[in-house]
Write an enzyme that holds these catalytic residues in place. Structure first.
Site, short mmCIF file in Angstrom:
data_model
loop_
_atom_site.label_atom_id
_atom_site.label_comp_id
_atom_site.label_asym_id
_atom_site.label_seq_id
_atom_site.Cartn_x
_atom_site.Cartn_y
_atom_site.Cartn_z
N SER A 105 37.45 -13.02 18.73
CA SER A 105 38.16 -13.54 19.90
C SER A 105 38.14 -12.59 21.09
O SER A 105 37.91 -13.03 22.23
CB SER A 105 39.60 -13.90 19.53
OG SER A 105 39.62 -15.01 18.66
N LYS B 168 49.63 -19.29 11.89
CA LYS B 168 49.55 -20.57 12.60
C LYS B 168 50.76 -21.47 12.37
O LYS B 168 51.11 -22.28 13.23
CB LYS B 168 48.26 -21.30 12.22
CG LYS B 168 47.00 -20.60 12.72
CD LYS B 168 45.75 -21.42 12.41
CE LYS B 168 44.50 -20.73 12.92
NZ LYS B 168 43.28 -21.54 12.71
#
Length: 275
Positions: free
Chosen positions: A19, A68
């Site tokens: 990322s 998450k």
């Protein structure tokens, strides 16, 4: 002088994450010299403290496992997309101090498939039943007009997938992992399993395969993806997913659209080649 803006990816482990490479490439292409993007090893226990410690310079967060779901109680609002699979991978920190959660994995999957010419399918197969498999079902709820067969290792996993299907409006049928070779006959196969899991299936790839979406990006190609390509099938890889979901994150966090897909993909490919 431009105000410093910060973003980062959180997870544990996190050292492998691409990322930062993707987001920094986007910032460079967009001329956002005052933006930074880092990675932080944060587990579920450390997440609340990290979130509370963020100041006004922070614009957004990317979240990977195991955060998450853990992030959801810490947010002010969650998009319908993220709520549908109870998973947030993107948090935008607004100027008025709100924390807004979204899931870009699902539209990222759809965009990656569309890039390879797959906009609709009349059936599909999913290999595996973890968190990524539920996102795959959510993506299929938008592009698959018929049944989805999920190949799983246990009855419990099968029940989970069936439950996700009911929630997402997908006709999910459960099959045993021992019969996973049959999955490869579907026009669209989404492999969501860990590295090495599908290696035993390479000999079962049909002579004229459809489209394989293998969510792994390292090592790449997987044995299944290589065999699929050899037989002339279309392959969508984990880097495709990673780039497309990151494009959406960059757009949400920075307000700049469109994000530079090509530059981000090139940076990701270079980083993987250097490993």
């Amino acid at each position: 002088m431009s105000t410093i803006r910060r973003a980062a990816v959180l997870g544990s482990p996190i050292a492998h994450s691409l990322s930062p490479v993707l987001h920094r490439a986007a910032y460079a292409e967009l001329g956002l010299a005052h933006w930074s993007y880092d990675r932080f090893d944060v587990d579920e226990a450390g997440l609340p403290g990290f979130i509370e410690g963020l100041d006004a310079s922070w614009a957004g967060l990317s979240l990977t496992m195991p955060l998450k779901r853990a992030i959801i109680p810490l947010l002010d609002s969650v998009s319908g997309t993220a709520s549908s699979v109870e998973a947030v991978n993107t948090v935008v920190l607004t100027e008025d101090g709100r924390r807004v959660g979204d899931n870009t994995d699902i539209p990222g999957m759809i965009a990656a498939l569309r890039e390879r010419g797959v906009e609709k399918t009349d059936s599909a197969a999913v290999l595996g039943a973890g968190a990524t498999a539920s996102s795959a079902l959510a993506a299929l709820s938008e592009i698959c007009t018929g049944p989805v067969t999920a190949y799983v290792r246990s009855r419990e996993r099968g029940d989970e997938m069936r439950g996700w299907g009911e929630r997402l409006g997908v006709d999910v049928r459960i099959a045993d992992w021992a019969d996973a070779a049959q999955a490869l006959r579907a026009p669209l196969v989404i492999a969501t399993t860990p590295a090495g899991t599908t290696d035993a299936l390479t000999g079962a790839v049909p002579t004229a395969p459809g489209t394989l979406f293998d969510v792994l990006y390292e090592p790449w190609p997987t044995g299944l993806a290589a065999a699929w390509s050899t037989r002339g099938g279309a392959v969508v890889g984990g880097l495709d997913l990673l780039v497309h979901q990151a494009v959406l994150q960059v757009e949400q966090m920075t307000g700049c659209s469109p994000a530079p897909l090509a530059a981000m993909r090139q940076a990701g490919e270079a980083a993987l080649a250097a490993r």
